[in-house]
Design a protein around this motif. Structure first.
Motif, PDB file in Angstrom:
ATOM      1  N   VAL A 162       0.799  -1.140  -0.318  1.00 45.46           N
ATOM      2  CA  VAL A 162       0.104  -0.171  -0.141  1.00 45.46           C
ATOM      3  C   VAL A 162       0.794   1.323  -0.110  1.00 45.46           C
ATOM      4  O   VAL A 162       2.175   1.232   0.546  1.00 45.46           O
ATOM      5  N   MET A 163       0.389   2.207  -0.404  1.00 43.81           N
ATOM      6  CA  MET A 163       0.977   3.758  -0.147  1.00 43.81           C
ATOM      7  C   MET A 163       0.917   4.141   1.148  1.00 43.81           C
ATOM      8  O   MET A 163       0.084   3.606   2.004  1.00 43.81           O
ATOM      9  N   GLY A 164       1.734   5.077   1.410  1.00 40.49           N
ATOM     10  CA  GLY A 164       1.790   5.893   2.814  1.00 40.49           C
ATOM     11  C   GLY A 164       0.270   6.148   3.438  1.00 40.49           C
ATOM     12  O   GLY A 164       0.000   5.744   4.500  1.00 40.49           O
ATOM     13  N   ASN A 165      -0.611   6.685   2.572  1.00 40.95           N
ATOM     14  CA  ASN A 165      -1.850   6.892   2.945  1.00 40.95           C
ATOM     15  C   ASN A 165      -2.563   5.658   3.450  1.00 40.95           C
ATOM     16  O   ASN A 165      -3.404   5.602   4.416  1.00 40.95           O
ATOM     17  N   GLY A 166      -2.517   4.441   2.449  1.00 41.37           N
ATOM     18  CA  GLY A 166      -3.016   3.151   3.042  1.00 41.37           C
ATOM     19  C   GLY A 166      -2.529   2.873   4.141  1.00 41.37           C
ATOM     20  O   GLY A 166      -3.144   2.010   4.761  1.00 41.37           O
ATOM     21  N   ALA A 167      -1.050   3.089   4.428  1.00 43.96           N
ATOM     22  CA  ALA A 167      -0.696   2.563   5.663  1.00 43.96           C
ATOM     23  C   ALA A 167      -1.287   3.009   7.009  1.00 43.96           C
ATOM     24  O   ALA A 167      -1.544   2.595   8.013  1.00 43.96           O
ATOM     25  N   ILE A 168      -1.627   4.618   6.828  1.00 45.11           N
ATOM     26  CA  ILE A 168      -2.240   5.272   7.854  1.00 45.11           C
ATOM     27  C   ILE A 168      -3.707   4.624   8.029  1.00 45.11           C
ATOM     28  O   ILE A 168      -4.095   4.567   9.182  1.00 45.11           O
ATOM     29  N   ALA A 169      -4.412   4.383   6.722  1.00 46.17           N
ATOM     30  CA  ALA A 169      -5.761   3.626   7.026  1.00 46.17           C
ATOM     31  C   ALA A 169      -5.583   2.560   7.769  1.00 46.17           C
ATOM     32  O   ALA A 169      -6.320   2.162   8.574  1.00 46.17           O
ATOM     33  N   LEU A 170      -4.499   1.664   7.383  1.00 45.44           N
ATOM     34  CA  LEU A 170      -4.626   0.126   7.919  1.00 45.44           C
ATOM     35  C   LEU A 170      -4.248   0.255   9.405  1.00 45.44           C
ATOM     36  O   LEU A 170      -4.847  -0.441  10.193  1.00 45.44           O
ATOM     37  N   GLY A 171      -3.545   1.470   9.734  1.00 42.17           N
ATOM     38  CA  GLY A 171      -3.095   1.504  11.123  1.00 42.17           C
ATOM     39  C   GLY A 171      -4.414   2.002  12.055  1.00 42.17           C
ATOM     40  O   GLY A 171      -4.464   1.502  13.104  1.00 42.17           O
ATOM     41  N   ALA A 172      -5.057   2.850  11.407  1.00 38.74           N
ATOM     42  CA  ALA A 172      -6.280   3.339  12.132  1.00 38.74           C
ATOM     43  C   ALA A 172      -7.253   2.087  12.284  1.00 38.74           C
ATOM     44  O   ALA A 172      -7.814   2.007  13.547  1.00 38.74           O
ATOM     45  N   LEU A 173      -7.375   1.398  11.330  1.00 40.09           N
ATOM     46  CA  LEU A 173      -8.492  -0.060  11.374  1.00 40.09           C
ATOM     47  C   LEU A 173      -7.808  -0.888  12.146  1.00 40.09           C
ATOM     48  O   LEU A 173      -8.632  -1.417  13.289  1.00 40.09           O
ATOM     49  N   SER A 174      -6.492  -1.087  12.407  1.00 42.35           N
ATOM     50  CA  SER A 174      -5.822  -2.156  13.268  1.00 42.35           C
ATOM     51  C   SER A 174      -6.022  -1.441  14.830  1.00 42.35           C
ATOM     52  O   SER A 174      -6.024  -2.204  15.716  1.00 42.35           O
ATOM     53  N   ALA A 175      -6.092  -0.286  14.937  1.00 43.87           N
ATOM     54  CA  ALA A 175      -6.264   0.475  16.225  1.00 43.87           C
ATOM     55  C   ALA A 175      -7.705   0.625  16.689  1.00 43.87           C
ATOM     56  O   ALA A 175      -8.013   0.824  17.831  1.00 43.87           O
ATOM     57  N   GLY A 176      -8.753  -0.127  15.601  1.00 42.67           N
ATOM     58  CA  GLY A 176     -10.081   0.139  16.175  1.00 42.67           C
ATOM     59  C   GLY A 176     -10.934   1.109  15.959  1.00 42.67           C
ATOM     60  O   GLY A 176     -12.009   1.507  16.798  1.00 42.67           O
ATOM     61  N   VAL A 177     -10.258   2.133  15.033  1.00 47.15           N
ATOM     62  CA  VAL A 177     -11.126   3.220  14.788  1.00 47.15           C
ATOM     63  C   VAL A 177     -12.554   3.010  14.348  1.00 47.15           C
ATOM     64  O   VAL A 177     -13.078   2.047  13.822  1.00 47.15           O
TER      65      VAL A 177
ATOM     66  N   HIS B 266       2.775   9.325  -0.348  1.00 46.58           N
ATOM     67  CA  HIS B 266       2.557   8.522  -1.889  1.00 46.58           C
ATOM     68  C   HIS B 266       3.876   7.721  -1.946  1.00 46.58           C
ATOM     69  O   HIS B 266       3.595   7.208  -2.926  1.00 46.58           O
ATOM     70  N   ALA B 267       4.629   7.438  -1.039  1.00 45.37           N
ATOM     71  CA  ALA B 267       5.395   6.153  -1.018  1.00 45.37           C
ATOM     72  C   ALA B 267       4.889   4.763  -0.782  1.00 45.37           C
ATOM     73  O   ALA B 267       3.607   4.859  -0.507  1.00 45.37           O
ATOM     74  N   TYR B 268       5.391   3.787  -1.204  1.00 46.85           N
ATOM     75  CA  TYR B 268       4.831   2.366  -1.141  1.00 46.85           C
ATOM     76  C   TYR B 268       5.466   1.326  -0.385  1.00 46.85           C
ATOM     77  O   TYR B 268       6.975   1.678  -0.277  1.00 46.85           O
ATOM     78  N   ALA B 269       4.843   0.661   0.436  1.00 49.37           N
ATOM     79  CA  ALA B 269       5.605  -0.210   1.442  1.00 49.37           C
ATOM     80  C   ALA B 269       4.704  -1.575   1.460  1.00 49.37           C
ATOM     81  O   ALA B 269       3.333  -1.498   1.422  1.00 49.37           O
ATOM     82  N   SER B 270       5.178  -2.579   1.997  1.00 54.74           N
ATOM     83  CA  SER B 270       4.334  -3.915   2.414  1.00 54.74           C
ATOM     84  C   SER B 270       4.034  -3.614   3.931  1.00 54.74           C
ATOM     85  O   SER B 270       5.042  -3.510   4.693  1.00 54.74           O
ATOM     86  N   ILE B 271       2.728  -3.678   4.223  1.00 51.53           N
ATOM     87  CA  ILE B 271       2.380  -3.712   5.680  1.00 51.53           C
ATOM     88  C   ILE B 271       1.579  -4.954   5.980  1.00 51.53           C
ATOM     89  O   ILE B 271       0.840  -5.533   5.213  1.00 51.53           O
ATOM     90  N   GLU B 272       2.047  -5.509   6.680  1.00 48.76           N
ATOM     91  CA  GLU B 272       1.498  -6.862   7.502  1.00 48.76           C
ATOM     92  C   GLU B 272       0.309  -6.270   8.442  1.00 48.76           C
ATOM     93  O   GLU B 272       0.356  -5.634   9.472  1.00 48.76           O
ATOM     94  N   ALA B 273      -1.034  -6.513   7.903  1.00 54.47           N
ATOM     95  CA  ALA B 273      -2.430  -6.070   8.769  1.00 54.47           C
ATOM     96  C   ALA B 273      -3.188  -7.212   8.662  1.00 54.47           C
ATOM     97  O   ALA B 273      -3.416  -8.209   7.860  1.00 54.47           O
TER      98      ALA B 273
END
Length: 598
Positions: free
Chosen positions: A6-21, A167-174
């Motif tokens: 995912v792109m960085g914005n996607g990582a933020i989204a996944l982080g928020a979802l993982s936190a129970g937003v 807008h950078a991309y990275a692999s995130i485990e979620a």
């Protein structure tokens, strides 16, 4: 759990979802827009999403959720934080119960913004903590830490990514499925939730005391780090840390200090990290925030350390940092030669300039041309706004005289009218911008008896930031049927004397509408309504009959469509770009341009 690229914005989204937003609101603005769009793509339960009409509304919606004990996130770009500043400043004093993370994406460059505003300054101004990720992976983890910090200290917290992190991309485990965390619900307590001067006075003192405690906690935070042991140190924050780290991997002895939480400043950590240091380079983007903070810290503790950075001219005062600037700037600071630093003597070639232009077939081009045609030979002011149509300033249209901030076109046209009664004052605003910040300006115009023409360029989407829906599109992020809010009915309801809706691709009708409104006194409005070409295209292309073309170039010089060019003294149309809008055919004096089926 699975890895997601995912792109960085996607990582933020996944982080928020993982936190129970439980609630995510926001207003689209590059570079932040993909955060909410990513949340909407993933399977989830109990998570409410909305594109709000503006950032202020988004902040207040999220605040109420946090009052209920729910975890809430609100997203925007840095200039959007200005719009949301009123509720945010008060929230800092009132506090929250559930974790509330404000994502304000900064845009060094600027690449797609009016300003190079630095959210770290705003965090300090509001007296609330800020997390500054240097990569998508850090953003994923930091947003979860930010929720924890928010709940522990009962304060909103800012996450401040920048464009190159967003807008950078990275692999995130979620996880593959997300569920919102349960919340207690709102507990009535007017002594806590109703802001009064006395409450603010007491809470202000608590905030200042609390921030010292947060700064101390940040001093042991995992994203505040130091490597190397040299007497010269590089202090970096955000994506600039990534650039500095990349260069210094070949110089492991150089002390590299990362500040992942700029406010409250982790003073104890920095004092430890600076032990034995005689000279510091602050490598950061936007304002010299860390540099100034270090100068204060070093002065207060009477340390004999020279601080270099933007204030000393060692780091550029504006624009982005990148890997090349990291090599150049850090090499100069360390006294390395070009061979040691890897800097090319000639430097990389610069890419060709590609100024932004309205898309081929964009209906806004036709709207501008209609107004220009109708006002030929007359004195007029053309006040623009934030959106694709800002590009109406480019030649040959040259139809945007001013552009200040979102919604300002409508109110600035009033100012021109009150000063110069001999000119016709126009404002150009998009449909999404009209709902976000234009309605108030129209009310102001009617109330204060302005004489102006409000042009609403309605292309049925929020085109500039990725085609998000708005109140006039009849759909929202929760996929529930909603009533389309009529721009025409709003204009009539607030007292606009004349409202005309016209298809801008019907040039004759559009010119006639402009002339009609220009002949009337008071506040008038023209809704130029035609869908964005990314949403709906014609079933034909335009072609030039080279036998009939006389090479007058009126089509090219009149509208500047990127599909039009010249070959052997004749106009030609690139069929790969042409959308078949037909505007060019209406300009041709000899009828050399016609449409053909695709």
């Amino acid at each position: 759990m699975s890895k997601k690229y995912v792109m960085g914005n996607g990582a933020i989204a996944l982080g928020a979802l993982s936190a129970g937003v439980k609630l995510v609101s926001g207003y689209p603005g590059t570079p932040s827009s993909e955060i909410i769009e990513t949340v909407a793509k993933y399977p989830r339960e109990g998570v409410y999403l909305e594109w709000s009409v503006n950032e202020k509304a988004a902040m207040e919606v999220a605040a109420a959720a946090a009052y209920c004990g729910a975890r809430a996130m609100v997203t925007m770009k840095q200039v959007g934080l200005n719009v949301a500043s009123d509720p945010l400043m008060s929230l800092a004093y009132v506090g929250v119960k559930g974790g509330m993370v404000v994502v304000s994406a900064d845009d060094p460059g600027p690449i797609s913004s009016q300003t190079e505003q630095d959210t770290r300054r705003f965090a300090e101004f509001a007296r609330i903590p800020v997390f500054d990720p240097s990569s998508p992976e850090e953003a994923f983890e930091m947003v979860q830490d930010a929720f924890e910090c928010s709940e522990k200290y009962q304060t909103p917290v800012i996450l401040r990514p920048t464009t190159r992190v967003d807008h950078a991309y990275a692999s995130i485990e979620a996880p593959d499925f997300f569920k919102a965390a349960d919340c207690e619900g709102f507990v009535k307590d007017s002594k806590k939730w109703v802001i009064f001067p006395r409450l603010s006075f007491v809470n202000h003192a608590k905030i200042e005391k609390r921030n010292i405690e947060i700064g101390e906690e940040f001093s042991s935070y995992r994203f505040n780090t130091v490597t190397g042991s040299s007497r010269k140190a590089v202090v970096a924050t955000g994506v600039s840390y990534a650039y500095a780290k990349e260069f210094l991997k070949d110089h492991p002895d150089v002390r590299l200090i990362r500040v992942g939480t700029p406010y409250p400043l982790p003073e104890s950590f920095l004092l430890r990290a600076l032990e034995g240091v005689t000279e510091v380079l602050c490598f950061e983007e936007l304002s010299p925030y860390i540099e100034e903070s270090l100068l204060k810290l070093i002065g207060r503790h009477r340390l004999n350390i020279e601080v270099r950075g933007k204030l000393t001219g060692d780091v550029p005062s504006s624009g982005e940092n990148d890997s090349d600037s990291a090599r150049r700037i850090i090499s100069a600071f360390l006294g390395l030669g070009a061979s040691d630093s890897g800097v090319s003597a000639d430097g990389a070639p610069q890419p060709p300039a590609r100024p932004p232009v309205l898309c081929a077939g964009c209906p806004h081009r036709a709207s501008f041309y209609a107004v220009k045609t109708a006002m030929k030979g007359k004195k007029a002011y053309f006040c623009g706004d934030i959106g694709c149509y800002t590009l109406g300033n480019a030649m040959p249209l040259d139809m945007v005289d001013t552009c200040l901030c979102m919604g300002a076109g409508i109110t600035m046209a009033q100012g021109f009218n009150h000063i110069d009664k001999d000119a016709v004052a126009f404002s150009f605003t998009g449909d999404s911008t009209f709902f976000a910040s234009g309605i108030t300006g129209v009310v102001n115009a009617v109330y204060n008896d302005a004489d102006m023409i409000v042009c609403v360029l309605d292309n049925s989407t929020t085109a500039m930031t990725g085609h998000q829906p708005h109140p006039g599109t009849g759909k929202n992020l929760m996929a529930t049927p909603v009533e389309r809010i009529s721009i025409e009915k709003i204009l009539l309801a607030v007292g606009v004397k004349k409202v005309v809706t016209v298809d801008p691709l019907d040039l004759d009708a559009s010119v006639a509408a402009v002339r009609e409104c220009a002949g009337l006194k008071g506040v008038k409005a023209i809704i130029f309504k035609s869908p964005c070409i990314a949403l709906e295209r014609s079933n034909k292309k335009m072609r030039v009959d080279s036998e009939r073309c006389v090479g007058c170039m009126r089509c090219i010089k009149g509208i500047g469509c990127p599909a039009l060019s010249v070959s052997d003294g004749k106009a030609i149309i690139d069929e790969n770009l042409c959308t078949g809008c037909g505007l060019c055919s209406k300009l041709c004096p000899v009828g050399a341009i016609g449409g053909v089926s695709k």
